[in-house]
Design a protein around this motif. Sequence first.
Motif, PDB file in Angstrom:
ATOM      1  N   ILE A   1      17.847   5.820   8.366  1.00  0.00           N
ATOM      2  CA  ILE A   1      16.873   4.872   8.914  1.00  0.00           C
ATOM      3  C   ILE A   1      16.384   3.930   7.824  1.00  0.00           C
ATOM      4  O   ILE A   1      16.335   2.715   8.023  1.00  0.00           O
ATOM      5  CB  ILE A   1      15.691   5.612   9.572  1.00  0.00           C
ATOM      6  N   ARG A   2      16.034   4.469   6.665  1.00  0.00           N
ATOM      7  CA  ARG A   2      15.580   3.608   5.559  1.00  0.00           C
ATOM      8  C   ARG A   2      16.656   2.606   5.154  1.00  0.00           C
ATOM      9  O   ARG A   2      16.371   1.433   4.949  1.00  0.00           O
ATOM     10  CB  ARG A   2      15.174   4.462   4.356  1.00  0.00           C
ATOM     11  N   GLN A   3      17.906   3.081   5.046  1.00  0.00           N
ATOM     12  CA  GLN A   3      19.003   2.190   4.660  1.00  0.00           C
ATOM     13  C   GLN A   3      19.247   1.121   5.718  1.00  0.00           C
ATOM     14  O   GLN A   3      19.472  -0.051   5.394  1.00  0.00           O
ATOM     15  CB  GLN A   3      20.281   3.003   4.420  1.00  0.00           C
TER      16      GLN A   3
ATOM     17  N   GLY B   1       0.843  -1.185   0.000  1.00  0.00           N
ATOM     18  CA  GLY B   1       0.000   0.000   0.000  1.00  0.00           C
ATOM     19  C   GLY B   1       0.884   1.243   0.000  1.00  0.00           C
ATOM     20  O   GLY B   1       1.620   1.480   0.943  1.00  0.00           O
ATOM     21  N   TYR B   2       0.843   1.991  -1.069  1.00  0.00           N
ATOM     22  CA  TYR B   2       1.685   3.179  -1.182  1.00  0.00           C
ATOM     23  C   TYR B   2       1.045   4.332  -0.428  1.00  0.00           C
ATOM     24  O   TYR B   2      -0.151   4.579  -0.562  1.00  0.00           O
ATOM     25  CB  TYR B   2       1.904   3.552  -2.650  1.00  0.00           C
ATOM     26  N   SER B   3       1.840   5.005   0.367  1.00  0.00           N
ATOM     27  CA  SER B   3       1.349   6.111   1.192  1.00  0.00           C
ATOM     28  C   SER B   3       2.419   7.185   1.280  1.00  0.00           C
ATOM     29  O   SER B   3       3.604   6.890   1.209  1.00  0.00           O
ATOM     30  CB  SER B   3       1.045   5.629   2.614  1.00  0.00           C
ATOM     31  N   PRO B   4       1.984   8.423   1.491  1.00  0.00           N
ATOM     32  CA  PRO B   4       2.962   9.496   1.685  1.00  0.00           C
ATOM     33  C   PRO B   4       3.609   9.373   3.067  1.00  0.00           C
ATOM     34  O   PRO B   4       3.090   8.682   3.952  1.00  0.00           O
ATOM     35  CB  PRO B   4       2.119  10.775   1.583  1.00  0.00           C
ATOM     36  N   PRO B   5       4.724  10.054   3.263  1.00  0.00           N
ATOM     37  CA  PRO B   5       5.395  10.013   4.564  1.00  0.00           C
ATOM     38  C   PRO B   5       4.514  10.580   5.679  1.00  0.00           C
ATOM     39  O   PRO B   5       3.668  11.444   5.452  1.00  0.00           O
ATOM     40  CB  PRO B   5       6.629  10.899   4.370  1.00  0.00           C
TER      41      PRO B   5
ATOM     42  N   GLU C   1       7.493   6.848   5.480  1.00  0.00           N
ATOM     43  CA  GLU C   1       6.274   6.209   5.014  1.00  0.00           C
ATOM     44  C   GLU C   1       5.813   5.203   6.073  1.00  0.00           C
ATOM     45  O   GLU C   1       6.643   4.644   6.797  1.00  0.00           O
ATOM     46  CB  GLU C   1       6.522   5.514   3.674  1.00  0.00           C
ATOM     47  N   PRO C   2       4.503   4.960   6.170  1.00  0.00           N
ATOM     48  CA  PRO C   2       3.986   4.047   7.201  1.00  0.00           C
ATOM     49  C   PRO C   2       4.664   2.678   7.219  1.00  0.00           C
ATOM     50  O   PRO C   2       4.898   2.122   8.300  1.00  0.00           O
ATOM     51  CB  PRO C   2       2.498   3.929   6.859  1.00  0.00           C
ATOM     52  N   ILE C   3       5.032   2.142   6.071  1.00  0.00           N
ATOM     53  CA  ILE C   3       5.675   0.825   6.050  1.00  0.00           C
ATOM     54  C   ILE C   3       7.032   0.858   6.758  1.00  0.00           C
ATOM     55  O   ILE C   3       7.434  -0.094   7.417  1.00  0.00           O
ATOM     56  CB  ILE C   3       5.790   0.282   4.602  1.00  0.00           C
ATOM     57  N   PHE C   4       7.736   2.002   6.669  1.00  0.00           N
ATOM     58  CA  PHE C   4       9.011   2.139   7.371  1.00  0.00           C
ATOM     59  C   PHE C   4       8.795   2.338   8.866  1.00  0.00           C
ATOM     60  O   PHE C   4       9.569   1.830   9.676  1.00  0.00           O
ATOM     61  CB  PHE C   4       9.850   3.272   6.780  1.00  0.00           C
TER      62      PHE C   4
END
Length: 79
Positions: free
Chosen positions: A68-70, A5-9, A26-29
């Motif tokens: 954080i993403r990396q 599910g694609y969402s904005p940050p 983003e919520p997934i992160f």
Amino acid sequence: METVGYSPPVKRSVLIAGHPTSISLEPIFWQALEIAARDAAMPINALVAQIDEARMTVPEPPNLTSAIRQWLFGRALGG
């Protein structure tokens, strides 16, 4: 193949060394960060502080959100 599910940050405030810092992920992160913190038995703030400290050891540190993403991606890859 499962779709994401694609969402904005989403912006949240975390404390690093007692200082509030705003992070947009983003919520997934956010979900992955919550899982990683739970697995490490530590608060999200403490995990973010560890990631922040580690990113500052490289010659050209990325911004905190990128770090954080990396870090999460590296964790997902088993690293």
